[in-house]
Design a protein around this motif. Structure first.
Motif, mmCIF file in Angstrom:
data_model
loop_
_atom_site.group_PDB
_atom_site.id
_atom_site.type_symbol
_atom_site.label_atom_id
_atom_site.label_comp_id
_atom_site.label_asym_id
_atom_site.label_seq_id
_atom_site.Cartn_x
_atom_site.Cartn_y
_atom_site.Cartn_z
ATOM 1 N N GLU A 174 0.867 -1.184 0.000
ATOM 2 C CA GLU A 174 0.000 0.000 0.000
ATOM 3 C C GLU A 174 0.899 1.228 0.000
ATOM 4 O O GLU A 174 1.525 1.555 1.010
ATOM 5 C CB GLU A 174 -0.896 0.018 1.240
ATOM 6 N N LYS A 211 0.530 4.368 0.130
ATOM 7 C CA LYS A 211 0.338 5.472 1.081
ATOM 8 C C LYS A 211 0.842 5.100 2.473
ATOM 9 O O LYS A 211 1.448 5.920 3.165
ATOM 10 C CB LYS A 211 -1.136 5.863 1.143
ATOM 11 N N ILE A 212 0.583 3.857 2.847
ATOM 12 C CA ILE A 212 1.106 3.404 4.141
ATOM 13 C C ILE A 212 2.624 3.411 4.103
ATOM 14 O O ILE A 212 3.304 3.919 5.008
ATOM 15 C CB ILE A 212 0.578 1.989 4.475
ATOM 16 N N ARG A 232 4.526 5.163 2.355
ATOM 17 C CA ARG A 232 5.070 6.517 2.302
ATOM 18 C C ARG A 232 5.176 7.136 3.694
ATOM 19 O O ARG A 232 6.188 7.707 4.065
ATOM 20 C CB ARG A 232 4.184 7.382 1.399
ATOM 21 N N PHE A 233 4.060 6.967 4.495
ATOM 22 C CA PHE A 233 4.179 7.640 5.800
ATOM 23 C C PHE A 233 5.094 6.881 6.749
ATOM 24 O O PHE A 233 5.724 7.470 7.633
ATOM 25 C CB PHE A 233 2.804 7.975 6.411
ATOM 26 N N GLN A 282 8.465 8.183 5.763
ATOM 27 C CA GLN A 282 8.652 9.553 6.234
ATOM 28 C C GLN A 282 8.948 9.578 7.732
ATOM 29 O O GLN A 282 9.889 10.235 8.188
ATOM 30 C CB GLN A 282 7.377 10.339 5.937
ATOM 31 N N ALA A 283 8.156 8.812 8.487
ATOM 32 C CA ALA A 283 8.320 8.827 9.946
ATOM 33 C C ALA A 283 9.659 8.231 10.357
ATOM 34 O O ALA A 283 10.354 8.769 11.225
ATOM 35 C CB ALA A 283 7.179 8.062 10.602
#
Lengths: 496, 223
Positions: B9, B11-12, B14-15, B18-19
């Motif tokens: 996924e 979007k998952i 990606r964050f 990022q984190a």
């Protein structure tokens, strides 16, 4: 009302029916036998008396005749055979000494020689005697039953132109055998009925065995055990069909349950991906926003809503898993009192306006999923706070009760209205639809709590809801005996 | 520290990336099971975050093969289904931890740190902030060397905040970690406990170790 057992009913019915048939038969037999024995007595009377009337006799003949009677009938005949002979003028030629006082002899009139009956030949045609005078003519004998005191007498009244003779036999003495048979029958009847009843019950039980088997299987079918089928073998045609139909129904049920469970799991999975994205992005946004800014608070509010959504999805998934009998339990032994104590602490923190009363028996080990069980405790506690009144209290009582442990959680406040009591464990039920969304999510709490407790082999009920006290009762099996948790997946994971 | 994240996924993924990168971790991202397996076997990572549902090779089979070939790299499984057998299977196959979606990425970071420490044999048993020290093993808390009595909840609340100083902990996140599920996010529970905690670890109110983040939650002041 508890339904009556079909077997017992069948037994009673058969007993009643056979009792009726037996009684009817007995009455008929009694009447028939009575008639036959009466005829025998009548014949005996006539046979005994008639020869004496064929010829005229001296008065002392009758006394001799009377004296011979006890010899003829022996012990049985003592006092049970009576004789009365009257001459033409009405004089008594002979009367048995034990002639009953209550038996009037007036009706036995002396013979009237002019009676037309004497002109006819005697009723019982006997061949004319070759020697001696021709037999005297006889009036047709009259037979009657008379009551004298306790006794019933069968009397034969015979007459020739010279005398009227009455010979009587006490019926009771001559029908004793018959009465013995009757008494024996009356005593045997209840026994026979009992035997018939027991036999019918046994037969019914035997006949109902396939039904019991069916019941047992149906009982053992929880949502998780839908794969049970009743084996077919040697059943009667009726049960064969029943079992086939039942098994087919189970096939369909199992299929639809499996589909529903899979759908829930898939749906939850589908929902979790966007929720994960939302939560992750919002978490990052909160971190990256300017501290104490409105923007940050706004992100946080969204995060709280996501949290709420997460909770709903999680609960729906748990419920669907519970329905499918696949509640994911990780049971481990723990002290229930400690868990309750922690919840009490939370209650004190959340509701400083309430008095929290604890009465906890310690050392009660249960084997359960700690996370889920403390969720149940929290849920009950939140309810107790939500429905409490100002200055009220919450009481926690934890007690061993046999092989179970019982937690009674009581809170003050208004009683739950009668019409809601049965429904508070239903899904999506809320006592006040307009108000409690903020507090209770979507009304899944109690129904899920009950499912969780049941999956652990326990029970959660509303024990009482009175004027100012509502009590919930939670029971769980104790694990002193190391009894395994009955739910699926009795596999222990080491706690993280 | 270098972490391989296998998550399809985007979007998952990606964050997560990022984190983790904000925490100073180097992140390699892949959305394909076969590629994840290839990278895990050919490159060196300190930890692997593995989604169970992956196109190509699925997470559990990647884990099984890694362990079969003697790769001891710590693995954290990401699962969406809360089904017991899947989690258990993962742990039995040699996963070091698992985390259920949806999750707080802070939780994932904490677990990555935990498993890598475990892998290195190093144990961080004492969390410290100023003159406050909390021992995770003995569950003792001292303030300037003097013991402080904390309840179980207070202890887990304190250590949770202490493990990431400077990070903002929203109330919902604190509730979920310390109390578990099923608490109303608007409940005042966290605030009551924070007040109690503050009274105990800061009796005279001179240090402001736990700061309030208005409208959000709390954080431990960065030293």
């Amino acid at each position: 009302m508890k339904p009556r057992s079909f077997g017992v009913r069948l037994a009673l019915l058969s007993a009643a029916l056979s009792g009726l048939v037996l009684a009817a038969f007995a009455v008929w037999a009694w009447i028939a036998v009575s008639r036959v024995s009466l005829q025998a007595i009548d014949r005996e009377i006539l046979d005994r008396a008639a020869p004496h009337l064929a010829t005229p006799h001296e008065p002392q003949h009758w006394r001799q005749f009377e004296a011979t009677l006890p010899r003829i009938y022996g012990e049985r005949g003592r006092g049970s055979v009576i004789l009365l002979v009257r001459g033409r003028a009405g004089e008594v030629l002979c009367r048995s000494p034990h002639w009953p006082k209550d038996l009037s002899d007036r009706e036995f009139r002396p013979p009237d020689p002019g009676d037309p009956a004497f002109r006819r030949p005697p009723p019982r045609g006997r061949p004319p005697r070759p020697l001696g005078p021709a037999p005297l003519p006889m009036r047709p004998p009259a037979l009657m039953t008379r009551r004298a005191g306790e006794d019933r007498w069968r009397l034969g009244v015979l007459a020739n132109p010279e005398v009227t003779l009455v010979l009587g036999m006490r019926l009771d003495a001559f029908t004793a055998d018959q009465r013995h048979v009757r008494d024996a029958f009356l005593m045997a009847l209840p026994l026979a009925l009992l035997l018939i009843g027991v036999a019918a019950w046994l037969i019914a039980r035997r006949a109902l065995r396939p039904v019991h088997k069916l019941t047992a299987v149906a009982e053992s079918i929880t949502a998780g055990g839908l794969d049970y089928r009743i084996p077919l073998g040697g059943e009667d045609a009726e049960f064969y069909r029943l079992i086939t139909v039942f098994n087919r129904m189970m096939d369909r049920l199992q299929r639809s349950f499996a589909q529903a469970a899979r759908f829930s799991a898939d749906a939850a999975h589908e929902l979790k991906t966007p929720l994960t994205v939302l939560q992750g992005e919002l978490e990052q946004a909160v971190q990256n926003a300017l501290p104490n800014s409105e923007e940050q608070a706004a992100y946080n509010e969204l995060l709280e809503e996501v949290q709420r959504l997460k909770e709903i999805v999680r609960k729906l998934l748990l419920l669907s898993q519970a329905d499918a009998g696949k509640l994911p339990l990780t049971p481990e032994p723990f002290d229930l009192a400690a868990e309750v104590e922690a919840v009490c602490e939370d209650a004190e923190a959340m509701a400083p306006h309430l008095e929290i009363v604890r009465d906890l028996e310690t050392g009660l080990q249960v084997r359960a999923d700690v996370d889920l069980m403390s969720q149940v405790l929290r849920n009950l506690t939140l309810n107790a706070i939500k429905h409490n009144r100002e200055g009220g209290r919450i009481e926690y009582r934890l007690r061993r009760a046999g092989s179970t442990v019982r937690l009674a959680l009581a809170n003050t406040g208004d009683a739950i209205p009668l019409e809601h009591r049965d429904r508070i464990f239903e899904r999506f039920h809320r006592a006040d639809p307009s108000r409690s969304r903020r507090v209770d999510g979507v009304g899944l709490g109690l129904s899920l709590a009950r499912e969780i407790v049941r999956a652990h082999g326990g029970e959660l009920t509303l024990a009482d809801s009175g004027e100012d006290l509502t009590v919930f009762s939670l029971t769980l099996p104790l694990t002193d005996s190391r009894s395994p948790v009955t739910a699926l997946g009795d596999t222990t994971r080491t706690a993280e | 520290m270098r972490v391989l994240v296998a998550e399809d996924e985007t979007k998952i993924a990606r964050f997560i990336r990022q984190a983790l990168e904000e925490q100073g971790l180097a992140v390699d991202l892949t959305g394909d099971g076969d590629e994840a397996y290839l990278r895990a076997t050919t490159q060196q990572f300190d930890a692997i975050v593995l989604d169970i549902m992956l196109p190509g090779r699925d997470g559990l089979s990647i884990l099984r093969n890694l362990r079969a070939q003697g790769h001891a790299t710590p693995v954290i499984l990401l699962t969406a289904r809360t089904e017991l057998n899947e989690r258990l299977e993962g742990l039995n196959l040699g996963a070091d931890d698992y985390i259920t979606k949806p999750f707080y990425v802070e939780e994932l970071i904490a677990r990555i740190h935990a498993v890598t420490r475990r892998a290195e044999g190093e144990r961080l048993t004492i969390l410290q902030a100023g003159d406050l020290a909390a021992n995770l093993l003995t569950r003792e808390v001292t303030l300037s060397g003097r013991p402080v009595e904390l309840t179980t909840r207070e202890f887990s609340l304190l250590t949770y905040l202490l493990r990431s100083p400077g990070r903002v902990f929203p109330r919902t996140q604190i509730l979920e970690h310390v109390w578990g599920y099923d608490f109303d996010p608007t409940s005042n529970l966290v605030d009551v406990y924070i007040q109690r905690l503050r009274r105990k670890i800061d009796p005279d109110g001179s240090r402001t170790l736990i700061e309030t983040v208005r409208g959000v939650g709390y954080r431990v002041r960065q030293a």
